[in-house]
Design an enzyme around this catalytic site. Structure first.
Site, PDB file in Angstrom:
ATOM      1  N   PRO A   2      78.490 -58.600  51.791  1.00 35.17           N
ATOM      2  CA  PRO A   2      79.170 -59.601  52.611  1.00 35.17           C
ATOM      3  C   PRO A   2      78.164 -60.556  53.250  1.00 35.17           C
ATOM      4  O   PRO A   2      77.160 -60.122  53.817  1.00 35.17           O
ATOM      5  CB  PRO A   2      79.888 -58.750  53.663  1.00 35.17           C
ATOM      6  CG  PRO A   2      80.097 -57.424  52.999  1.00 35.17           C
ATOM      7  CD  PRO A   2      78.879 -57.232  52.139  1.00 35.17           C
ATOM      8  N   GLU A   3      78.420 -61.847  53.128  1.00 35.31           N
ATOM      9  CA  GLU A   3      77.556 -62.867  53.711  1.00 35.31           C
ATOM     10  C   GLU A   3      78.285 -63.494  54.898  1.00 35.31           C
ATOM     11  O   GLU A   3      79.296 -62.978  55.362  1.00 35.31           O
ATOM     12  CB  GLU A   3      77.168 -63.875  52.633  1.00 35.31           C
ATOM     13  CG  GLU A   3      76.445 -63.207  51.452  1.00 35.31           C
ATOM     14  CD  GLU A   3      76.047 -64.171  50.351  1.00 35.31           C
ATOM     15  OE1 GLU A   3      75.965 -65.392  50.607  1.00 35.31           O
ATOM     16  OE2 GLU A   3      75.821 -63.708  49.217  1.00 35.31           O
ATOM     17  N   LYS A  57      74.795 -61.997  60.106  1.00 40.59           N
ATOM     18  CA  LYS A  57      75.763 -61.143  59.414  1.00 40.59           C
ATOM     19  C   LYS A  57      76.172 -59.943  60.263  1.00 40.59           C
ATOM     20  O   LYS A  57      76.735 -58.976  59.742  1.00 40.59           O
ATOM     21  CB  LYS A  57      75.186 -60.666  58.080  1.00 40.59           C
ATOM     22  CG  LYS A  57      74.844 -61.798  57.116  1.00 40.59           C
ATOM     23  CD  LYS A  57      74.215 -61.250  55.837  1.00 40.59           C
ATOM     24  CE  LYS A  57      73.722 -62.381  54.949  1.00 40.59           C
ATOM     25  NZ  LYS A  57      73.071 -61.870  53.716  1.00 40.59           N
ATOM     26  N   HIS A  90      86.116 -42.973  51.878  1.00 43.07           N
ATOM     27  CA  HIS A  90      85.023 -43.830  52.329  1.00 43.07           C
ATOM     28  C   HIS A  90      85.285 -44.467  53.694  1.00 43.07           C
ATOM     29  O   HIS A  90      84.595 -45.415  54.068  1.00 43.07           O
ATOM     30  CB  HIS A  90      84.749 -44.910  51.287  1.00 43.07           C
ATOM     31  CG  HIS A  90      84.356 -44.359  49.949  1.00 43.07           C
ATOM     32  ND1 HIS A  90      83.239 -43.577  49.761  1.00 43.07           N
ATOM     33  CD2 HIS A  90      84.954 -44.463  48.729  1.00 43.07           C
ATOM     34  CE1 HIS A  90      83.149 -43.233  48.485  1.00 43.07           C
ATOM     35  NE2 HIS A  90      84.172 -43.752  47.839  1.00 43.07           N
ATOM     36  N   ARG A 109      79.223 -47.412  49.862  1.00 36.41           N
ATOM     37  CA  ARG A 109      77.787 -47.194  49.641  1.00 36.41           C
ATOM     38  C   ARG A 109      77.051 -46.763  50.909  1.00 36.41           C
ATOM     39  O   ARG A 109      75.870 -46.433  50.856  1.00 36.41           O
ATOM     40  CB  ARG A 109      77.152 -48.463  49.056  1.00 36.41           C
ATOM     41  CG  ARG A 109      77.728 -48.825  47.690  1.00 36.41           C
ATOM     42  CD  ARG A 109      77.087 -50.058  47.095  1.00 36.41           C
ATOM     43  NE  ARG A 109      75.688 -49.842  46.758  1.00 36.41           N
ATOM     44  CZ  ARG A 109      74.911 -50.758  46.192  1.00 36.41           C
ATOM     45  NH1 ARG A 109      75.421 -51.954  45.889  1.00 36.41           N
ATOM     46  NH2 ARG A 109      73.660 -50.508  45.916  1.00 36.41           N
ATOM     47  N   LYS A 150      55.921 -75.189  52.608  1.00 40.13           N
ATOM     48  CA  LYS A 150      56.340 -73.892  52.070  1.00 40.13           C
ATOM     49  C   LYS A 150      56.157 -73.866  50.557  1.00 40.13           C
ATOM     50  O   LYS A 150      56.892 -74.521  49.815  1.00 40.13           O
ATOM     51  CB  LYS A 150      57.806 -73.629  52.427  1.00 40.13           C
ATOM     52  CG  LYS A 150      58.214 -72.179  52.263  1.00 40.13           C
ATOM     53  CD  LYS A 150      57.527 -71.293  53.307  1.00 40.13           C
ATOM     54  CE  LYS A 150      57.984 -69.860  53.176  1.00 40.13           C
ATOM     55  NZ  LYS A 150      57.278 -68.982  54.123  1.00 40.13           N
ATOM     56  N   ARG A 259      66.984 -60.630  42.581  1.00 44.46           N
ATOM     57  CA  ARG A 259      68.334 -61.059  42.910  1.00 44.46           C
ATOM     58  C   ARG A 259      68.859 -61.968  41.804  1.00 44.46           C
ATOM     59  O   ARG A 259      68.140 -62.820  41.291  1.00 44.46           O
ATOM     60  CB  ARG A 259      68.368 -61.817  44.256  1.00 44.46           C
ATOM     61  CG  ARG A 259      67.817 -61.046  45.432  1.00 44.46           C
ATOM     62  CD  ARG A 259      68.619 -59.788  45.741  1.00 44.46           C
ATOM     63  NE  ARG A 259      69.985 -60.083  46.131  1.00 44.46           N
ATOM     64  CZ  ARG A 259      70.350 -60.385  47.380  1.00 44.46           C
ATOM     65  NH1 ARG A 259      69.453 -60.461  48.348  1.00 44.46           N
ATOM     66  NH2 ARG A 259      71.621 -60.605  47.664  1.00 44.46           N
TER      67      ARG A 259
END
Length: 269
Positions: A2-3, A57, A90, A109, A150, A259
């Site tokens: 989840p973002e 988050k 869960h 998880r 950067k 990713r």
């Protein structure tokens, strides 16, 4: 994982059922999450919820003498349910409320967290965070300054919480596509105009996802048990080999820093 849109969707969903309502007690069925559930949560008894906020988050439940910090981890979700509904495999944490409902935390998880702190400023998970992407602080001047020297690719830099919070893998990929910027571009190579466009589309993509209840790819559910519908609007994420919705070129799927990354080699330069 989840973002920001999924966490904000959860916040908006649970807030009306919690604020001004008393937590009668907590039920912790499995406290072995990413970090052990804080002892203070086990001892909750007859305490009102004053507010439900979000930072990055993390969901923040304000109580009279401290804060509950909730992180959904990789597969967590929060639902408002009748206290009579039996828990399933869960379902690890319940807050039993005085209105006959429970806030139920489900996490297959078990990579989420339920933590306690007296003051938000003192907790290490909230230290050293960058600005909220939907705030005025996150603007083209700020992004250009942070990118100027950067020497790293722009996509992992966008996902660094020290730069800006809550822009995870899905929304970094989608925002870079909307801005026409290749994810491998060095952050320092972005022009002023590109920084302006990237800030603009990050805000638009996040707001649109919040409107759609976030993105459900596997586990995430809104507080009413419905999935997030932004998955139906994804332009590149998860669409490897499918035609770009703009030019028809097959979407590329690769790995960046372990990713998954998706982009269009024609539309993104």
């Amino acid at each position: 994982m989840p973002e920001l849109p999924e966490v904000e969707t959860s916040r908006r969903g649970i807030e009306p059922h919690l604020v001004g309502v008393t937590i009668l007690h907590a039920i912790v069925r499995n406290g072995r999450l990413r970090w052990p559930v804080s002892e203070e949560i086990y001892r909750l008894s007859d305490v009102p919820v004053l507010s439900v906020r979000r930072r990055a988050k993390y969901l923040l439940l304000e109580l009279p003498d401290g804060w509950i910090i909730v992180h959904l981890g990789m597969s967590g979700s929060l639902r408002i349910l009748s206290e009579e509904l039996p828990a399933e495999k869960h379902d690890h944490v319940d807050l039993v409320m005085s209105n006959g409902k429970v806030l139920r935390y489900t996490d297959p998880r078990r990579f989420g967290a339920w933590l306690w702190t007296k003051t938000l400023e003192d907790h290490p998970v909230l230290a050293h965070l960058g600005p909220e992407p939907l705030s005025d602080e996150f603007n083209a001047d700020y992004l250009q300054q942070k990118c100027a020297k950067k020497k790293t690719a722009i996509k992992p830099w966008l996902m660094d919480n020290k730069l800006v919070v809550g822009v995870g893998n899905i929304y970094a990929s989608e925002s870079l596509f909307s801005a026409g910027i290749h994810p491998d571009r060095l952050a320092s190579s972005l022009s002023r105009e590109e920084c302006e466009q990237l800030v603009k589309v990050i805000k638009l993509v996040l707001l649109r996802s919040i409107e759609q209840g976030g993105t459900t790819l596997k586990d995430f559910l809104q507080s009413d048990g419905k999935p997030g519908y932004f998955a139906q609007e994804l332009q590149v994420y998860g669409r490897k080999g499918e035609p770009c919705r703009i030019c028809g070129t097959p979407v590329v799927g690769t790995k960046h820093a372990q990713r998954a990354t998706f982009y269009c080699r024609q539309c993104q330069k």
